[in-house]
Scaffold this active site. Structure first.
Site, mmCIF file in Angstrom:
data_model
loop_
_atom_site.group_PDB
_atom_site.id
_atom_site.type_symbol
_atom_site.label_atom_id
_atom_site.label_comp_id
_atom_site.label_asym_id
_atom_site.label_seq_id
_atom_site.Cartn_x
_atom_site.Cartn_y
_atom_site.Cartn_z
ATOM 1 N N ARG A 52 0.778 -1.346 -0.101
ATOM 2 C CA ARG A 52 -0.186 -0.299 -0.093
ATOM 3 C C ARG A 52 0.777 1.407 0.573
ATOM 4 O O ARG A 52 0.747 2.376 -0.209
ATOM 5 C CB ARG A 52 -0.726 0.615 1.067
ATOM 6 C CG ARG A 52 -1.956 1.084 1.095
ATOM 7 C CD ARG A 52 -2.892 1.611 2.125
ATOM 8 N NE ARG A 52 -2.992 0.565 2.763
ATOM 9 C CZ ARG A 52 -2.452 0.667 4.897
ATOM 10 N NH1 ARG A 52 -1.499 1.966 4.170
ATOM 11 N NH2 ARG A 52 -2.455 -0.793 5.255
ATOM 12 N N TYR A 67 -15.209 15.702 -16.648
ATOM 13 C CA TYR A 67 -15.276 14.550 -16.425
ATOM 14 C C TYR A 67 -16.320 14.666 -15.872
ATOM 15 O O TYR A 67 -16.742 14.654 -14.461
ATOM 16 C CB TYR A 67 -14.399 13.615 -16.553
ATOM 17 C CG TYR A 67 -14.431 12.425 -15.718
ATOM 18 C CD1 TYR A 67 -14.801 11.415 -17.165
ATOM 19 C CD2 TYR A 67 -14.509 11.442 -14.831
ATOM 20 C CE1 TYR A 67 -15.213 9.856 -17.299
ATOM 21 C CE2 TYR A 67 -14.578 10.017 -14.428
ATOM 22 C CZ TYR A 67 -14.809 9.555 -15.519
ATOM 23 O OH TYR A 67 -15.175 8.017 -15.686
ATOM 24 N N ASP A 127 -6.296 17.745 -15.888
ATOM 25 C CA ASP A 127 -7.124 16.537 -16.082
ATOM 26 C C ASP A 127 -6.575 16.505 -17.261
ATOM 27 O O ASP A 127 -6.958 17.157 -18.479
ATOM 28 C CB ASP A 127 -8.307 16.545 -15.866
ATOM 29 C CG ASP A 127 -8.818 15.107 -15.911
ATOM 30 O OD1 ASP A 127 -7.924 14.382 -16.466
ATOM 31 O OD2 ASP A 127 -9.574 14.385 -15.743
ATOM 32 N N LYS A 164 -7.658 5.380 -19.456
ATOM 33 C CA LYS A 164 -7.373 5.494 -20.819
ATOM 34 C C LYS A 164 -5.691 5.323 -21.876
ATOM 35 O O LYS A 164 -5.468 4.602 -21.813
ATOM 36 C CB LYS A 164 -7.930 7.538 -20.609
ATOM 37 C CG LYS A 164 -9.065 7.200 -19.846
ATOM 38 C CD LYS A 164 -10.465 6.388 -20.244
ATOM 39 C CE LYS A 164 -11.264 6.856 -18.828
ATOM 40 N NZ LYS A 164 -11.518 8.046 -18.612
HETATM 41 C C1 LIG Z 1 -11.706 8.516 -17.730
HETATM 42 C C2 LIG Z 1 -11.941 9.476 -16.432
HETATM 43 C C3 LIG Z 1 -12.199 10.236 -15.459
HETATM 44 C C4 LIG Z 1 -11.608 8.891 -13.805
HETATM 45 O O1 LIG Z 1 -10.271 8.165 -14.064
HETATM 46 P P1 LIG Z 1 -11.485 6.018 -13.750
HETATM 47 O O2 LIG Z 1 -9.559 5.718 -14.256
HETATM 48 O O3 LIG Z 1 -12.150 5.820 -14.787
HETATM 49 O O4 LIG Z 1 -11.732 6.749 -12.316
HETATM 50 C C5 LIG Z 1 -11.112 11.542 -14.958
HETATM 51 N N1 LIG Z 1 -10.868 12.048 -16.288
HETATM 52 C C6 LIG Z 1 -10.932 11.848 -17.265
HETATM 53 C C7 LIG Z 1 -11.164 12.864 -18.441
HETATM 54 C C8 LIG Z 1 -11.738 10.959 -17.557
HETATM 55 O O5 LIG Z 1 -11.683 10.436 -18.938
#
Ligand SMILES: *Cc1c(COP(=O)(O)O)cnc(C)c1O
Length: 385
Positions: free
Chosen positions: A51, A103, A175, A200
């Site tokens: 962890r 998001y 982000d 992603k």
């Molecule tokens: C998918 C996504 C998230 C969240 O990520 P997870 O891995 O699904 O928790 C945050 N910001 C953007 C722009 C995303 O496409």
């Protein structure tokens, strides 16, 4: 060799993936363990419990830090846990100025989980003058932006926002999931922290959940690490290993995503059943010029309005055979989705409509399949409406 000077394609393959020191294994082993032996109480090789730290995750963290030109990187169990740890690091009563088209999960986290802890305000961040006015009147502690946004693909001037935010003492988080470090590096534009959903483009194969935060401030990094270790959203060693494998092809994948997206955008704007196409690479995109100067490319995400309403959208989506109807994005396979019903269902209807997330609005994560096959599939489905 100064690793910092390497180009991104080289860093993605090399940094964190040096051969195993013990055996020479070219591909680093997965340290699939929860705990580490100590020689005497408190004496160990830098690892105690997974962890807190794990060698496989450490390798991924060093790779990801290098891709965003950051000093530190912390890998978490998902993009949302990365968002959450950043929010946890703020004192109660903090003010957050957030983009109005973020998001869906970020919107939900801010407005249903952290809303009793923070004062949150959403604005459109594409107009720098209105951002400046809000910075001066609202006086936020943190500015949270996505550029391009999801799903409207609006682009904000990251450098200008960071400069103005810093004048009023606010930190900026970007982000950067949609662009990946291949097409955009927000820390270089002045951001204080960058976050990614590794789920992603960075992993790129739709088989892992993960998140990351990249930053240069050591005190903030220590705070985030303390929170991760205390709360527990650390990524598993196997998932870190998969991302370390996936990220190696980031540059070839991103180039291929973009090449296909440009061709699909050109194809869609000419089709009579398409009302409008939104893609930063199109000259018709309202922030096309800014996109060109701020990013190294336009990415693989594209949105469109088809002519009609829900029944036409549904027909079109059901008629496709190569585009999988699914949430998420950034994998090698093409995905298509209906934001109003799927990814953005948690955004209230009124706000959705104001943003333009209507029943004829569709988002595509363009994959890296053969372009002729993708175009043919889109054509037969659009023709069938
Ligand atoms: C998918 C996504 C998230 C969240 O990520 P997870 O891995 O699904 O928790 C945050 N910001 C953007 C722009 C995303 O496409």
């Amino acid at each position: 060799m100064d690793y910092k000077k390497l180009k991104i394609a080289t860093k993605a393959i090399l940094i964190g993936s040096q051969p195993d020191e013990l055996t020479g294994s070219v591909i680093p082993p997965i340290y699939q363990t929860s705990t580490f032996a100590q020689t005497s109480p408190g004496e160990h090789k830098g690892y105690e419990y997974t962890r807190s730290h794990n060698p496989t995750r450490t390798r991924l963290e060093s790779c990801l830090a290098s891709l965003e030109n950051a000093t530190f990187s912390m890998v978490t169990s998902s993009g949302m846990s990365a968002c959450s740890l950043i929010l946890q690091s703020l004192p109660h009563g903090s003010k957050i100025l957030c983009g109005d088209d973020v998001y869906g999960g970020t919107y939900r986290l801010l407005n249903t989980i952290y809303n009793d802890r923070f004062e949150i305000k959403h604005i459109n961040t594409t107009d720098i003058e209105s951002v400046k006015i809000e910075l001066n009147s609202f006086k936020p502690d943190l500015v949270w932006i996505e550029s391009p946004t999801n799903p409207m693909l609006q682009i904000s001037d990251i450098k200008a926002i960071c400069n103005s935010a810093h004048i009023v003492g606010a930190k900026v988080v970007v982000d950067n999931t949609f662009m990946s470090p291949y097409f955009q590096n927000p820390l270089d534009l002045g951001a204080d922290m960058v976050m990614h959903s590794l789920t992603k483009y960075i992993n790129g194969h739709s088989d892992v959940l993960g998140g990351a935060i990249m930053l240069n401030d050591s005190a903030q990094y220590e705070k985030l690490w303390y929170l991760q270790n205390s709360i527990g959203p650390s990524q598993s060693p196997f998932d870190s290993w998969l991302v370390l494998r996936g990220v190696k092809t980031l540059s070839v994948r991103m180039k291929a995503h973009e090449e296909n997206a440009i061709k699909i955008a050109d194809f869609l704007i000419k089709h009579p059943n398409v009302e409008k196409v939104i893609y930063p690479g199109l000259e018709s995109h309202p922030q096309h010029k800014l996109a060109k100067s701020q990013m190294n490319g336009f990415g693989g995400m594209l949105s469109l309005y088809i002519k009609g309403g829900l029944s036409e959208s549904s027909k079109f989506l059901k008629q496709l055979s190569l585009f999988t109807l699914a949430e998420s994005l950034g994998g090698v396979e093409s995905l298509i989705e209906h934001p109003a019903i799927m990814t953005h269902a948690s955004v209230p209807v009124k706000e959705r409509n104001e943003l333009g997330i209507t029943d004829n609005f569709i988002r595509i994560s363009v994959g890296i399949e053969d372009i002729d096959d993708l175009k043919a599939d889109l054509k037969q489905a659009l023709d069938a409406i």
